[in-house]
Structures are given as C-alpha cells and as structure tokens.
Write an enzyme that holds these catalytic residues in place. Structure first.
Site, PDB file in Angstrom:
ATOM      1  N   CYS A   2      15.098  -6.652 -25.998  1.00  0.00           N
ATOM      2  CA  CYS A   2      14.762  -8.040 -26.293  1.00  0.00           C
ATOM      3  C   CYS A   2      14.883  -8.317 -27.797  1.00  0.00           C
ATOM      4  O   CYS A   2      14.578  -7.466 -28.620  1.00  0.00           O
ATOM      5  CB  CYS A   2      13.360  -8.426 -25.858  1.00  0.00           C
ATOM      6  SG  CYS A   2      13.055  -8.205 -24.119  1.00  0.00           S
ATOM      7  N   ARG A  27      20.537  -6.172 -28.290  1.00  0.00           N
ATOM      8  CA  ARG A  27      19.238  -5.634 -27.868  1.00  0.00           C
ATOM      9  C   ARG A  27      18.914  -5.958 -26.416  1.00  0.00           C
ATOM     10  O   ARG A  27      17.964  -5.411 -25.849  1.00  0.00           O
ATOM     11  CB  ARG A  27      18.120  -6.203 -28.750  1.00  0.00           C
ATOM     12  CG  ARG A  27      18.245  -5.834 -30.196  1.00  0.00           C
ATOM     13  CD  ARG A  27      17.183  -6.551 -30.995  1.00  0.00           C
ATOM     14  NE  ARG A  27      15.882  -5.987 -30.752  1.00  0.00           N
ATOM     15  CZ  ARG A  27      15.297  -5.076 -31.504  1.00  0.00           C
ATOM     16  NH1 ARG A  27      15.922  -4.615 -32.557  1.00  0.00           N
ATOM     17  NH2 ARG A  27      14.095  -4.624 -31.218  1.00  0.00           N
ATOM     18  N   TRP A  75      15.894  -8.336 -22.308  1.00  0.00           N
ATOM     19  CA  TRP A  75      16.248  -7.156 -21.522  1.00  0.00           C
ATOM     20  C   TRP A  75      15.094  -7.025 -20.539  1.00  0.00           C
ATOM     21  O   TRP A  75      13.972  -6.712 -20.930  1.00  0.00           O
ATOM     22  CB  TRP A  75      16.368  -5.928 -22.418  1.00  0.00           C
ATOM     23  CG  TRP A  75      16.863  -4.710 -21.702  1.00  0.00           C
ATOM     24  CD1 TRP A  75      18.168  -4.353 -21.494  1.00  0.00           C
ATOM     25  CD2 TRP A  75      16.062  -3.682 -21.111  1.00  0.00           C
ATOM     26  NE1 TRP A  75      18.220  -3.175 -20.807  1.00  0.00           N
ATOM     27  CE2 TRP A  75      16.949  -2.731 -20.549  1.00  0.00           C
ATOM     28  CE3 TRP A  75      14.698  -3.462 -20.983  1.00  0.00           C
ATOM     29  CZ2 TRP A  75      16.506  -1.590 -19.891  1.00  0.00           C
ATOM     30  CZ3 TRP A  75      14.258  -2.334 -20.319  1.00  0.00           C
ATOM     31  CH2 TRP A  75      15.165  -1.410 -19.779  1.00  0.00           C
ATOM     32  N   ASN A 101       8.511  -9.450 -27.064  1.00  0.00           N
ATOM     33  CA  ASN A 101       9.258  -8.208 -26.893  1.00  0.00           C
ATOM     34  C   ASN A 101       8.222  -7.100 -26.708  1.00  0.00           C
ATOM     35  O   ASN A 101       7.276  -7.014 -27.482  1.00  0.00           O
ATOM     36  CB  ASN A 101      10.109  -7.958 -28.142  1.00  0.00           C
ATOM     37  CG  ASN A 101      10.891  -6.666 -28.046  1.00  0.00           C
ATOM     38  OD1 ASN A 101      11.035  -6.097 -26.969  1.00  0.00           O
ATOM     39  ND2 ASN A 101      11.399  -6.199 -29.170  1.00  0.00           N
ATOM     40  N   GLY A 102       8.392  -6.275 -25.671  1.00  0.00           N
ATOM     41  CA  GLY A 102       7.423  -5.205 -25.418  1.00  0.00           C
ATOM     42  C   GLY A 102       6.932  -5.274 -23.980  1.00  0.00           C
ATOM     43  O   GLY A 102       7.510  -5.975 -23.153  1.00  0.00           O
ATOM     44  N   GLU A 492      27.538  14.569 -24.911  1.00  0.00           N
ATOM     45  CA  GLU A 492      27.690  13.269 -25.578  1.00  0.00           C
ATOM     46  C   GLU A 492      28.954  12.547 -25.071  1.00  0.00           C
ATOM     47  O   GLU A 492      28.929  11.336 -24.842  1.00  0.00           O
ATOM     48  CB  GLU A 492      27.739  13.480 -27.103  1.00  0.00           C
ATOM     49  CG  GLU A 492      28.001  12.251 -27.936  1.00  0.00           C
ATOM     50  CD  GLU A 492      26.979  11.125 -27.763  1.00  0.00           C
ATOM     51  OE1 GLU A 492      25.924  11.340 -27.137  1.00  0.00           O
ATOM     52  OE2 GLU A 492      27.262  10.016 -28.229  1.00  0.00           O
ATOM     53  N   LYS A 496      28.923   8.920 -23.196  1.00  0.00           N
ATOM     54  CA  LYS A 496      29.710   7.771 -23.656  1.00  0.00           C
ATOM     55  C   LYS A 496      30.491   7.161 -22.488  1.00  0.00           C
ATOM     56  O   LYS A 496      30.528   5.953 -22.324  1.00  0.00           O
ATOM     57  CB  LYS A 496      30.713   8.163 -24.759  1.00  0.00           C
ATOM     58  CG  LYS A 496      30.176   8.469 -26.116  1.00  0.00           C
ATOM     59  CD  LYS A 496      29.682   7.300 -26.921  1.00  0.00           C
ATOM     60  CE  LYS A 496      28.272   6.976 -26.604  1.00  0.00           C
ATOM     61  NZ  LYS A 496      27.203   7.618 -27.234  1.00  0.00           N
ATOM     62  N   GLU A 499      28.104   5.405 -20.006  1.00  0.00           N
ATOM     63  CA  GLU A 499      27.484   4.194 -20.543  1.00  0.00           C
ATOM     64  C   GLU A 499      28.401   2.986 -20.473  1.00  0.00           C
ATOM     65  O   GLU A 499      27.963   1.899 -20.114  1.00  0.00           O
ATOM     66  CB  GLU A 499      27.119   4.400 -22.031  1.00  0.00           C
ATOM     67  CG  GLU A 499      25.876   5.213 -22.272  1.00  0.00           C
ATOM     68  CD  GLU A 499      25.584   5.385 -23.757  1.00  0.00           C
ATOM     69  OE1 GLU A 499      24.438   5.202 -24.153  1.00  0.00           O
ATOM     70  OE2 GLU A 499      26.513   5.723 -24.526  1.00  0.00           O
ATOM     71  N   HIS A 515      28.486  27.919 -11.850  1.00  0.00           N
ATOM     72  CA  HIS A 515      27.245  27.894 -11.079  1.00  0.00           C
ATOM     73  C   HIS A 515      26.983  26.535 -10.445  1.00  0.00           C
ATOM     74  O   HIS A 515      25.841  26.154 -10.238  1.00  0.00           O
ATOM     75  CB  HIS A 515      26.075  28.309 -11.972  1.00  0.00           C
ATOM     76  CG  HIS A 515      26.262  29.645 -12.595  1.00  0.00           C
ATOM     77  ND1 HIS A 515      26.215  30.812 -11.862  1.00  0.00           N
ATOM     78  CD2 HIS A 515      26.567  30.010 -13.863  1.00  0.00           C
ATOM     79  CE1 HIS A 515      26.449  31.838 -12.667  1.00  0.00           C
ATOM     80  NE2 HIS A 515      26.672  31.382 -13.882  1.00  0.00           N
ATOM     81  N   LYS A 614      20.331  -1.480 -26.941  1.00  0.00           N
ATOM     82  CA  LYS A 614      20.523  -0.637 -28.117  1.00  0.00           C
ATOM     83  C   LYS A 614      19.213   0.007 -28.581  1.00  0.00           C
ATOM     84  O   LYS A 614      19.188   1.158 -28.979  1.00  0.00           O
ATOM     85  CB  LYS A 614      21.092  -1.519 -29.231  1.00  0.00           C
ATOM     86  CG  LYS A 614      21.393  -0.802 -30.502  1.00  0.00           C
ATOM     87  CD  LYS A 614      22.722  -0.129 -30.409  1.00  0.00           C
ATOM     88  CE  LYS A 614      23.006   0.783 -31.565  1.00  0.00           C
ATOM     89  NZ  LYS A 614      23.826   1.926 -31.151  1.00  0.00           N
TER      90      LYS A 614
END
Ligand code: G6P
Length: 619
Positions: A2, A27, A75, A101-102, A492, A496, A499, A515, A614
């Site tokens: 947010c 955000r 968000w 926000n929160g 990573e 990427k 995402e 395995h 983000k």
C-alpha cells in the site's frame, strides 16, 4: 504494501496526489483512491479497482478541485480488491476520510464493539474500523480529531500508517504511524507559504521538496495551512521534528528510456555497484574501509556467531554472505527467514551479531526479527538500501547499499548490491581478525574492484536472449542448479522467473538434484545450470550429463573460453572469469535477463507482477 500520499498547501492537490500514486504504485496496485476537500467544503472520495490509471479514468469530468487531499494505492489484505474495499474510507457521518497502510490485528473485536454502538460498516476492511473508531472517539469524548486519533490508536493492536481528512476542518491534515513508514515533506509554495506532503516513502515527495521528517512509531502529526506542524506521541508528549535532507534524485525514479524499471535496474548494475564500493575500497593500499564497523570492531572480532535475518531475494544474498564470511572470517554464520526466526524463540546471546538484510528496510518480519534480537542483547547491523528506513534506524550500525531506488518489484540491483556489501563486510571483518593472508586479502580487494567492469561485459555479451526466451513461453516448470556460492544464485534465478513470468521454478543445489528433482526431468524441462570453470566444475559437468541422458534442455552459465559445457548446452550465457566468491555477482545477470525476456514474451507486466508488492510491511 500500500502507498499513501497526502498534500496540504496552496496548490491543487489532485495532480500532486495522482503523480504520487503513480510513483507509489510499485507498493501495491489492487485498487486506488483519492479524497479531497473542495472550496465548497465538500469531502469528496473517488475510488477504482485496479491501477491508478483506472482511478484517473473514473474521475474524468468530476470535481477534483481542492488544495488538501489524501490518496492510496492498495495491496489487499482484508477484503478482496474491489471498489468498496478500496481506500479512502468514510466514517459513518462522512465527516472523516482515512487511508491506511498496515494491518489492524484486533479489528474484529473493535468492529463488534462499534457495531454494538450502532455504527454500521460498508466494507470488509480493517481500515474502515479505524476511521469509525476515530469518529466514535470524537463523538463520545467530545474532542477534536487529533485527540480522537490518540485515543483510538491506544486501542489498536497492529501496524499502521494513516492519514485523515476532516470535512469540518478543511485546513488541517492529521497522520500517524506505527510499524508502517510515513514521511512528511516540508516545502514552500509559490507565495513562500509552507506546504506539506505525505508519503509512505520519499518517492512521491522528492520532486516537491528534499526536506523531510521521518515519523517515528506511535507519533501523530498535525499540519495546517498556516505552516504549523506539531508532532506528539500517543502519550501526548510533544516531539521535536527532525528535518533531514533526502539523498535521492528525481531521474532515479524515471525509466530513462527503458521499457521497464526492471530492465533499467538490470543494466544499471555496473554503475550502481561502482557507487556502492566507492570510498569503501582503497586501491592505493588495497584496503577496505567500512565506516559502519569502525566504532564496533570489537563486536565483530569477539562475536561467537553471526545470524543474518532476511526475506525473499535478500535471504538469497544473505546466504551468499554466509559462505563468504565463514570462509574469510572463520565465524559461524546462520541465515534465517525472518518470519520463522521471530516466532520460534531462537537462542540469541549477547555476543551474537545479528545482521538484517533488506532492500526496503521496512519488511515487517525482518524488523520484528531484529527487535527480538535487540531484546535479547545482540548487536544489530543493518544492510539496507532505503536511507532512513525503519530497519536502518532500529539497528546499532550498518551499511547502506547506495545502489539508488529500486522500483521494479523483482529485485535485481539491490541483490547484487547486497552481495557486494556483504563481501565488503566480510573483508572488513577478516582484516580486523587477520583471518586472511595479506596476499589473499589484497587479491580479493583487487578482484572486487573489477566486478563492475565484468558485469558490464556480461550485459554486453548476452544480448541474444530476447529471441531465445520466446521458446519458453509454453513451459510449466524450470529447474535451476548451482553448487557452493552458486546454489543461492540458482534459487534467486528461479525466484525471478516465478515472480514475473508465473512459471514454476525451483532452485536446487546441483548434487541434490538426484534426490528428487531429477524425476521431473524430461524433454520439456529446461534446466538452468550455473557452471563456471571454478570450484566444483567437474562435478557440475557430471550433473549436466545426468540431465542430458534424461533429455532435459540445458541452459548454462559458463566462463568465457569454456568449450566443454558450451558443447553440452542447448543455450549458454557467458561470464568473465572471477574468484568463486564473486561469481554470483556475474552469474545472476543472465538469469535476471532470462526471466525478464520470458516474462515479456508471455506478455506479463514485469514491473508489477500479480499479487506481489515491493515493500512487505505486513507479516
Ligand atoms: C518482497 C519483494 C522482494 C524482496 C522481499 C524482501 O517480497 O517483492 O523483491 O526480496 O520483499 O524485501 P526487503 O525489502 O526486505 O529486501
């Protein structure tokens, strides 16, 4: 999570708020909304599901006048992303509007209490509970908005950054924070009068003023048109605002000719890392100078253990940091998911150093993890990108990445910035502990200095991937393999791809493939192998053989001049040779490009992938 933007002054607020929302859209982008008080004293609210552009389209032809306003890009946490749940929320009498926000953790209990007092609700959000609670306090205590906010927030459990408008007081803006960042910008309008801006971060403020105040937890601020700014805490104790200068330039927030922020940030890496190491590597003496540890050498020399807490991409860089610090400094290092660490009563000693790695410096779990470590007496060190962020302020010392603002939701330059900063830290500690020979230390310093140029080379020599990426749009799964320092790089690379292109991908230690993941390998399965001519090269070659015999498609990252792995690969990326410990800084670049171009080929929104944000300021 947010974004909040606010304005009070002499200018029309709407254009400032909309521009600010665009800057904050990284955000969260489930819905957007704006509230204004116009010259007639009407308290207006406009909201739309989806992006800020949808909000702009929805207000066409409507009254968006007024020199005071608040706005929000969401968000979603409580309640699905739709117009009703979008912020700002009205209070029952429509005298107040609020953006938040929160997360208000006790919102259900508060709502039930308010309902008993005949307050009705339109949305499913915790935010509406907050605005109703403030109104309830105003009415039941016959007090002004400021006092009502203080009273309301004393009853709230959770995290918040809020901004509130009051119809009957159109000349003032009230805001507060706890656990979610909020910044007040102090500017001057054309007539020389003070004006105020609000932002969840500095990005919507920077083009208006560089003078800002970072609100602290449990502080409430009131700003009015006479230029008055007053800050108190929940206990009503007056606070002295600390004005600081933002160190950020506007062009860092623009795409600068690139199609996406992510691509810009990938290409920015050589320069970003040059800035990161500037002044920290002294090539005349082949030395490392890290101001963050100068006054705290003993903490690092005497510590028995280092614990690194992080989330997401930052957790991957932390793992590379662990390998480096253990090898160079002979200190055991544990890497923890902050969200796990904070809830499992971990053993922390007062001679532990706890490092938080966080691009935003606001990740709720990482912040909570270090607060826990602080209570247990550990020394806290922050590695953050955002200057003045909560984690940077909560730690005893630390190092900023200085790689510039990262806007693309998928982290790129912050990752390499973190890896190189952890290497600098490892070298600085090794120097104090004398755990490396002089020759080795000097060689590592010299090689580190060359990394930005080698990154540039890597970018220049791996351009063909945009075409080849198109062949992967059909893929459902990818496997990424690496050993040693390159195992975190494999994770990573997989993250990427997941995402931004929504293809399932897993990063695995190459040897562990036998395995489990090998069962998935068939002619449909691309396997990305990081195979530099270093370390366990021969072992990785054997792993590639194993995949090839099961008809898997090999995409490799190889050292310039290698012919063996190249010959075994369906596609390969080339990187220059470097020390094992620095290979991640180069090997990750083609993986970033691969994920970017696969996502583009699939028509995905690279900078704003679905469901992600983000800065994760909720747990
Ligand atoms: C989110 C972001 C990731 C980031 C993670 C941790 O998930 O989308 O890119 O790695 O949060 O964020 P931090 O700011 O603490 O590094």
């Amino acid at each position: 999570m947010c974004g909040i933007v606010g304005y009070i002054g002499e200018e029309q607020a709407y254009p400032i708020l909309i521009k600010g929302l665009h800057r904050l859209e990284y955000r969260g982008y489930d819905s957007a909304g704006v509230s204004l008080i116009n010259a007639k004293g009407e308290l207006l609210v406009y909201k739309a599901k989806g992006k800020v552009s949808a909000l702009e389209a929805s207000v066409e032809g409507k009254d968006v006048s007024g020199t005071i306003g608040i706005a929000h890009t969401r968000w979603a946490t409580h309640g699905e992303p739709n117009e009703t749940n979008a912020h700002p929320h009205y209070s029952q009498s429509k005298n107040l509007t609020l953006v938040h926000n929160g997360i208000i953790e006790n919102y259900k209990a508060l709502r039930a209490e308010l309902e008993k007092n005949n307050m009705t609700f339109c949305s499913e959000t915790d935010t509406e509970v907050l605005v109703q609670l403030v109104e309830y306090m105003m009415n039941s205590h016959h007090c002004d908005l400021y006092t009502a906010v203080q009273l309301a927030l004393k009853n709230v459990v959770g995290a918040y950054a809020i901004a509130i408008l009051e119809k009957s007081h159109p000349d003032q803006l009230v805001c507060a924070r706890k656990g979610s960042p909020l910044i007040i910008g102090v500017g001057k309008s054309a007539t020389g009068r003070k004006e105020f801006f609000l932002g969840s971060d500095a990005t919507p403020i920077i083009e208006h003023t560089k003078d800002v105040i970072y609100l602290n937890d449990e502080e409430i601020a009131i700003m009015d048109r006479t230029g008055r700014l007053e800050i108190t805490n929940l206990a009503n104790v007056k606070q002295t605002p600390q004005l600081v200068k933002l160190q950020m330039n506007l062009d860092e927030l623009e795409k600068g000719g690139y199609a996406h922020f992510m691509l810009k940030e990938i290409w920015e890496q050589p320069n970003a890392l040059r800035t990161c190491i500037r002044g920290r590597l002294n090539m005349a003496d082949k030395d490392v100078l890290l101001s963050g540890i100068i006054d705290h050498k003993d903490k690092f020399i005497n510590c028995k253990r280092i614990i690194i807490c992080a989330c997401g991409t930052s957790w991957h860089s932390a793992l590379i940091g662990k390998y480096f610090i253990e090898e160079a400094c002979q200190i055991p290092v544990e890497v923890e998911y902050a969200s796990e660490f904070r809830y499992r009563n971990p053993v922390i000693h007062s001679d532990d150093v706890v490092i938080a790695v966080s691009q935003s410096g606001e990740t709720a779990d990482t912040l909570a993890a270090i607060q826990l470590a602080k209570e247990k007496g550990a020394f806290l060190y922050g590695i953050c990108n955002v200057i003045g962020s909560s984690i940077a302020r909560a730690t005893h010392s630390g190092t900023y990445l200085h790689v510039g603002p990262e806007i693309g939701v998928a982290s790129t330059k912050a990752f390499t910035g973190q890896v190189i900063t952890l290497a600098l830290l490892g070298l600085a500690i090794a120097k104090e502990k004398k755990t490396l020979s002089d020759d080795m230390f000097h060689m590592l310093v010299e090689e580190l200095q060359m990394i930005p140029d080698k990154m540039q080379w890597t970018l220049e020599h791996n351009k063909g991937i945009d075409e080849y990426a198109k062949t992967f749009t059909y893929c459902k799964n990818f496997l990424y393999l690496g050993r040693g320092y390159n195992y975190p790089v494999a994770m990573e690379g997989a993250l990427k791809l997941k995402e931004i292109s929504y293809i399932h991908a897993e990063g695995y230690p190459a040897a562990e493939m036998k395995h489990g993941p090998i069962a998935l390998v068939d002619e449909e399965m691309p396997v990305v192998v990081i195979a530099p001519k270093r370390g366990n090269y021969d072992k990785v070659v054997s792993n590639i053989q194993e995949i090839k015999s099961r008809k898997g498609k090999i995409i490799s990252v190889v050292t310039e001049g290698d012919t063996v792995v190249k010959g075994m690969s369906d596609y390969y990326f080339t990187i220059p040779d470097t020390r094992d410990c620095y290979v991640p800084l180069l090997a990750v670049i083609p993986l970033q490009l691969l994920s970017y171009y696969v996502a583009i080929a699939k028509g995905c929104n690279v900078d704003q992938p679905r469901n992600l944000a983000k800065s994760v300021t909720v747990e």
